[in-house]
Design a protein around this motif. Structure first.
Motif, mmCIF file in Angstrom:
data_model
loop_
_atom_site.group_PDB
_atom_site.id
_atom_site.type_symbol
_atom_site.label_atom_id
_atom_site.label_comp_id
_atom_site.label_asym_id
_atom_site.label_seq_id
_atom_site.Cartn_x
_atom_site.Cartn_y
_atom_site.Cartn_z
ATOM 1 N N GLY A 139 -1.809 -14.318 -9.301
ATOM 2 C CA GLY A 139 -1.441 -15.073 -8.057
ATOM 3 C C GLY A 139 -0.864 -13.853 -6.825
ATOM 4 N N LEU A 140 -0.642 -12.655 -7.354
ATOM 5 C CA LEU A 140 -0.397 -11.717 -6.424
ATOM 6 C C LEU A 140 -1.288 -11.507 -5.238
ATOM 7 N N SER A 141 -0.967 -11.952 -3.968
ATOM 8 C CA SER A 141 -1.906 -11.338 -2.789
ATOM 9 C C SER A 141 -2.586 -10.226 -2.959
ATOM 10 N N ALA A 142 -3.681 -10.022 -2.336
ATOM 11 C CA ALA A 142 -4.070 -8.576 -2.018
ATOM 12 C C ALA A 142 -3.183 -7.775 -1.041
ATOM 13 N N ASP A 143 -2.876 -8.587 -0.201
ATOM 14 C CA ASP A 143 -1.984 -7.634 0.778
ATOM 15 C C ASP A 143 -0.553 -7.036 0.014
ATOM 16 N N ASP A 144 -0.207 -7.976 -0.781
ATOM 17 C CA ASP A 144 1.170 -7.400 -1.490
ATOM 18 C C ASP A 144 0.815 -6.505 -2.578
ATOM 19 N N TYR A 145 -0.347 -6.686 -3.068
ATOM 20 C CA TYR A 145 -0.865 -5.512 -4.066
ATOM 21 C C TYR A 145 -1.021 -4.317 -3.358
ATOM 22 N N HIS A 146 -1.832 -4.103 -2.340
ATOM 23 C CA HIS A 146 -1.920 -2.868 -1.696
ATOM 24 C C HIS A 146 -0.698 -2.411 -0.826
ATOM 25 N N ALA A 147 0.145 -3.150 -0.770
ATOM 26 C CA ALA A 147 1.743 -2.663 -0.120
ATOM 27 C C ALA A 147 2.601 -2.086 -0.963
ATOM 28 N N ASP A 148 2.186 -2.129 -2.281
ATOM 29 C CA ASP A 148 2.995 -1.527 -3.359
ATOM 30 C C ASP A 148 3.073 -0.106 -2.884
ATOM 31 N N ARG A 149 4.346 0.669 -3.079
ATOM 32 C CA ARG A 149 4.745 1.769 -3.043
ATOM 33 C C ARG A 149 5.375 2.362 -4.274
ATOM 34 N N THR A 150 5.430 1.493 -5.308
ATOM 35 C CA THR A 150 6.310 1.990 -6.556
ATOM 36 C C THR A 150 5.423 2.380 -7.484
ATOM 37 N N SER A 151 3.764 2.431 -7.328
ATOM 38 C CA SER A 151 2.907 2.680 -8.201
ATOM 39 C C SER A 151 1.776 3.018 -7.674
ATOM 40 N N VAL A 152 0.840 3.656 -8.170
ATOM 41 C CA VAL A 152 -0.293 4.484 -7.828
ATOM 42 C C VAL A 152 -1.909 3.935 -8.075
ATOM 43 N N SER A 153 -2.629 3.435 -7.562
ATOM 44 C CA SER A 153 -3.834 2.702 -8.006
ATOM 45 C C SER A 153 -5.036 3.743 -8.029
ATOM 46 N N SER A 154 -6.190 3.218 -8.466
ATOM 47 C CA SER A 154 -7.098 4.140 -9.030
ATOM 48 C C SER A 154 -7.639 4.858 -7.630
ATOM 49 N N SER A 155 -7.728 3.998 -6.462
ATOM 50 C CA SER A 155 -8.072 4.565 -5.226
ATOM 51 C C SER A 155 -7.170 5.650 -4.592
ATOM 52 N N GLY A 156 -6.064 5.339 -4.925
ATOM 53 C CA GLY A 156 -4.988 6.372 -4.595
ATOM 54 C C GLY A 156 -5.181 7.697 -5.418
ATOM 55 N N LEU A 157 -5.395 7.719 -6.370
ATOM 56 C CA LEU A 157 -5.511 8.870 -7.368
ATOM 57 C C LEU A 157 -6.640 9.671 -6.922
#
Length: 287
Positions: A15-33
């Motif tokens: 249930g986490l919104s996409a906006d909240d997911y992408h706004a996270d600054r405490t972790s890194v995503s695949s696209s970020g890597l």
């Protein structure tokens, strides 16, 4: 050999919104890597992370198709115009963006409806995306044990495994062409093999696999009629190469976070040759 680091427990968030997911600054995503490695660099990654860009129109069709196929994602609004040449059409488009909606011209609305129907009619993709037979866009967080970097991924779709069945992670992508040669280029150039390896690490770290090796399936769909669908599972060498890319990027990210230094390209002058194919092309064109 580097000692394993103490890790934070994995977390699965529904249930986490996409906006909240992408706004996270405490972790890194695949696209970020992927953005940390060439042709990107840490300096560009950090700037883009700290300065989110407005919605890009080229992603609107993909977002809308995701909504119809997966049942998750931003709602869309039909703009009753043939194009955005008129001020009124531009105003409606901008209002939709401000409301967090995906604007679609009438012809684009008809197009994504046809795309979703083509997926539903596909003998493999259709049953794979059966409503209530899986979960869309769960957010998964875990810690890479080698670097201590907190990671996140958000699989498009994970069908509920049958009894003693294998977990399948599904990623839906739209593309200009979905023939095998085009997909080989797209997977390599866009780092989709790294994405697949990263997501497989995530579901394994989160304990979602039931002890079996999970599978990662790409569902590629062409953006031109008849909206052909091509399902792809990458082979072991591709996933191995992707995992190696991820490890390099994770170590770069960990070092940048530790030092606070996010380098760009070389500070020195680069001695730059032409591409390997340049001389051959010149001989062919000017001989």
């Amino acid at each position: 050999m580097t000692a394993a680091v103490e890790v934070e427990a994995p977390q699965i968030v529904d249930g986490l919104s996409a906006d909240d997911y992408h706004a996270d600054r405490t972790s890194v995503s695949s696209s970020g890597l992927r953005a940390l490695l060439p042709p990107g660099c840490p300096a560009q990654f950090k700037y883009d992370r700290d300065n989110p860009q407005p919605p890009k129109r080229e992603f609107d069709l993909g977002h809308a198709a995701h909504k119809l196929v997966l049942g998750e994602g931003p709602e869309f609004r039909t703009i009753e115009f043939p194009d955005y040449k008129k001020v009124a059409a531009q105003r409606e488009r901008d209002e939709a963006y401000e409301l967090g909606l995906v604007p679609l011209l009438t012809k684009e609305h008809d197009m994504v409806q046809a795309m979703a129907e083509a997926v539903r009619q596909h003998p493999v993709a259709g049953p794979l995306f059966t409503p209530d037979s899986g979960k869309a866009e769960q957010s998964i967080y875990w810690t890479d044990h080698r670097t201590g970097v907190r990671c996140r991924c958000r699989p498009d779709w994970m069908p509920t495994p049958q009894e003693n069945g294998r977990l399948v992670v599904v990623d839906y992508k739209t593309a200009k062409a979905v023939d095998e040669a085009a997909l080989q280029r797209a997977v390599y150039e866009r780092g989709y093999h790294a994405q697949a390896a990263f997501y497989l690490d995530g579901v394994k770290a989160a304990g979602l696999t039931g002890g079996q090796e999970p599978a990662f399936i790409f569902v590629f769909q062409a953006k031109t009629a008849p909206y052909l669908v091509h399902l792809v599972e990458l082979d072991f060498p591709a996933l191995t190469l992707g995992a190696a890319r991820n490890e390099r990027a994770l170590r770069i990210y960990a070092d940048c976070e530790r030092t606070g230094n996010w380098p760009g390209f070389n500070d020195r002058i680069t001695y730059l040759p032409l591409p390997a194919w340049a001389e051959k092309r010149d001989h062919e064109e000017y001989a």
